[in-house]
Design a protein around this motif. Structure first.
Motif, PDB file in Angstrom:
ATOM      1  N   ASP A 147       8.869  -7.156   0.652  1.00 54.61           N
ATOM      2  CA  ASP A 147       8.791  -6.803   2.071  1.00 54.61           C
ATOM      3  C   ASP A 147       9.572  -7.828   2.897  1.00 54.61           C
ATOM      4  O   ASP A 147       8.993  -8.635   3.625  1.00 54.61           O
ATOM      5  CB  ASP A 147       7.324  -6.755   2.511  1.00 54.61           C
ATOM      6  CG  ASP A 147       7.148  -6.233   3.926  1.00 54.61           C
ATOM      7  OD1 ASP A 147       8.115  -5.688   4.497  1.00 54.61           O
ATOM      8  OD2 ASP A 147       6.035  -6.383   4.481  1.00 54.61           O
ATOM      9  N   ARG A 177       4.418  -2.527   4.573  1.00 48.80           N
ATOM     10  CA  ARG A 177       4.449  -1.203   3.969  1.00 48.80           C
ATOM     11  C   ARG A 177       4.531  -1.259   2.439  1.00 48.80           C
ATOM     12  O   ARG A 177       5.022  -0.329   1.799  1.00 48.80           O
ATOM     13  CB  ARG A 177       5.608  -0.383   4.537  1.00 48.80           C
ATOM     14  CG  ARG A 177       5.535  -0.181   6.055  1.00 48.80           C
ATOM     15  CD  ARG A 177       6.487   0.895   6.521  1.00 48.80           C
ATOM     16  NE  ARG A 177       6.225   2.173   5.911  1.00 48.80           N
ATOM     17  CZ  ARG A 177       5.312   3.045   6.352  1.00 48.80           C
ATOM     18  NH1 ARG A 177       4.567   2.747   7.408  1.00 48.80           N
ATOM     19  NH2 ARG A 177       5.131   4.202   5.733  1.00 48.80           N
ATOM     20  N   HIS A 230       2.268  -0.779   0.467  1.00 43.35           N
ATOM     21  CA  HIS A 230       1.445   0.291  -0.091  1.00 43.35           C
ATOM     22  C   HIS A 230       2.244   1.587  -0.289  1.00 43.35           C
ATOM     23  O   HIS A 230       1.744   2.549  -0.879  1.00 43.35           O
ATOM     24  CB  HIS A 230       0.256   0.584   0.829  1.00 43.35           C
ATOM     25  CG  HIS A 230       0.649   0.985   2.221  1.00 43.35           C
ATOM     26  ND1 HIS A 230       0.928   0.057   3.194  1.00 43.35           N
ATOM     27  CD2 HIS A 230       0.834   2.208   2.789  1.00 43.35           C
ATOM     28  CE1 HIS A 230       1.263   0.690   4.321  1.00 43.35           C
ATOM     29  NE2 HIS A 230       1.211   1.995   4.093  1.00 43.35           N
ATOM     30  N   ASP A 231       3.505   1.620   0.175  1.00 41.69           N
ATOM     31  CA  ASP A 231       4.342   2.814   0.009  1.00 41.69           C
ATOM     32  C   ASP A 231       4.931   2.948  -1.390  1.00 41.69           C
ATOM     33  O   ASP A 231       5.614   3.940  -1.674  1.00 41.69           O
ATOM     34  CB  ASP A 231       5.505   2.783   1.016  1.00 41.69           C
ATOM     35  CG  ASP A 231       5.052   3.044   2.448  1.00 41.69           C
ATOM     36  OD1 ASP A 231       3.891   3.452   2.633  1.00 41.69           O
ATOM     37  OD2 ASP A 231       5.865   2.838   3.365  1.00 41.69           O
ATOM     38  N   GLN A 249       7.179  -5.662   7.191  1.00 42.44           N
ATOM     39  CA  GLN A 249       6.756  -4.456   7.895  1.00 42.44           C
ATOM     40  C   GLN A 249       5.374  -3.973   7.461  1.00 42.44           C
ATOM     41  O   GLN A 249       4.851  -3.010   8.016  1.00 42.44           O
ATOM     42  CB  GLN A 249       7.786  -3.337   7.643  1.00 42.44           C
ATOM     43  CG  GLN A 249       9.180  -3.682   8.153  1.00 42.44           C
ATOM     44  CD  GLN A 249      10.215  -2.642   7.778  1.00 42.44           C
ATOM     45  OE1 GLN A 249      10.620  -1.820   8.592  1.00 42.44           O
ATOM     46  NE2 GLN A 249      10.651  -2.657   6.514  1.00 42.44           N
ATOM     47  N   ASP A 256      14.933   0.237   5.643  1.00 40.46           N
ATOM     48  CA  ASP A 256      14.447   1.528   5.159  1.00 40.46           C
ATOM     49  C   ASP A 256      14.958   1.777   3.742  1.00 40.46           C
ATOM     50  O   ASP A 256      15.804   2.640   3.517  1.00 40.46           O
ATOM     51  CB  ASP A 256      14.905   2.648   6.104  1.00 40.46           C
ATOM     52  CG  ASP A 256      14.369   4.011   5.713  1.00 40.46           C
ATOM     53  OD1 ASP A 256      13.357   4.067   4.968  1.00 40.46           O
ATOM     54  OD2 ASP A 256      14.952   5.027   6.148  1.00 40.46           O
TER      55      ASP A 256
END
Length: 313
Positions: free
Chosen positions: A12, A18, A20-21, A16, A286
């Motif tokens: 990460d 995220r 867990h994505d 951010q 992204d």
């Protein structure tokens, strides 16, 4: 036709929140018909990150087909018997989909201090671990008293019917020698096609000296695909600075930035130099959004026959 894989977002760099994505990213990559998803491995670096084997176990639980790769496991940083148990577990849970990439690491010396492993012995530890790993995974007891590792391990179960494919990471001479002894595939990064072709030839000669066939060649490459090349450059620069404290200018000539049409000839040149497998490290805020753009790149590099089918078609 080349095999293609993508790194999962287990780091990460932009904090951010995220991480867990990762399972959803693995499902998305499988739906896009990538051949493999991969996870990088560190204990500690400059940014939040997940444990690589645990992340792959999560990916195994939500996918059916895609291979699960470690790019690359710092095997010498870990207790060898515990690492074998983790690897066997992933392979069993996934139905035999594990790809075992290994490397020495060293870019974050503090993680070796944290693990109680001498940084200077990381290569020797890796080599000795690789020498006993097939027996450990096959469920055979191992007694080993080497200069870098001392092991007395009973038979571990469940045993695997075969050692997962081994990828040896690194681009220098020690990595080539290690790949010649142990690897099914050599996995370098940051090499231009002429240098890669020359080292692949050397690798084949070294492997022949061990009575082994020449390993295949995979390429790990950093990439940010965007219609705006300058925006892609900014995203890549920020990512590398945060995760590795590495200026983009140091590796820019090997980093794939811009449109798929601009990047495709660079990868095609690597394919012509002997690369049979590409592993993309998406750069920027992204990373999962890069996956669909990478399918367009794949079609340009491998030709129309490699066009990704519509999921569910």
């Amino acid at each position: 036709m080349s095999r293609w894989g993508v790194l999962l977002p287990t780091f990460d760099p932009f904090e951010q929140g995220r991480l867990h994505d990762v399972p959803a990213a693995a499902r998305h990559a499988e739906a896009l018909c990538f051949d493999a998803v991969w996870a990088g491995d560190h204990l500690a670096c400059h940014v939040p990150l997940l444990d690589a084997p645990t992340a792959l176990a999560a990916a195994a639980a939500v996918t059916d087909r895609v291979a699960l790769g470690l790019s690359v496991l710092l095997l010498g940083l870990r207790p060898t018997a515990w690492a074998a148990k983790q690897l066997a577990t992933i392979d069993v849970l996934s139905g035999g989909r594990l790809l075992l990439g290994v490397g020495v690491g060293g870019e974050f010396p503090e993680e070796f201090t944290a693990a109680g492993v001498p940084l200077s012995r990381r290569g020797a530890r890796l080599d000795e671990a690789l020498s006993v790993l097939p027996d450990l995974l096959a469920g055979r007891p191992v007694r080993h008293d080497g200069p870098a590792l001392a092991l007395d391990v009973p038979a571990l179960a469940p045993a695997l019917p075969a050692t997962p494919p081994i990828y040896v990471g690194g681009r220098g001479e020690p990595a080539l020698r290690r790949a010649a002894r142990f690897a099914d595939t050599w996995l370098p990064m940051w090499l231009d096609p002429p240098t890669l072709a020359q080292r692949a030839q050397e690798l084949g000669e070294l492997a022949a000296g061990h009575g082994r066939p020449a390993p295949g060649v995979a390429l790990l490459f950093g990439v940010c695909l965007d219609e705006d090349e300058e925006r892609a450059r900014r995203e890549a620069e920020a990512h590398l600075a945060r995760q590795y404290r590495l200026p983009l200018r140091v590796v820019e000539r090997w980093t794939m930035l811009g449109t798929p049409e601009r990047v495709a000839p660079m990868l095609a040149a690597h394919a012509a130099a002997g690369v049979g497998e590409f592993i993309a490290m998406p750069l920027g805020r992204d990373p999962v959004g890069q996956y669909e753009r990478l399918t367009s790149l794949r079609a340009l590099v491998d030709g129309p026959a490699s066009a990704i089918p519509t999921p569910g078609a």
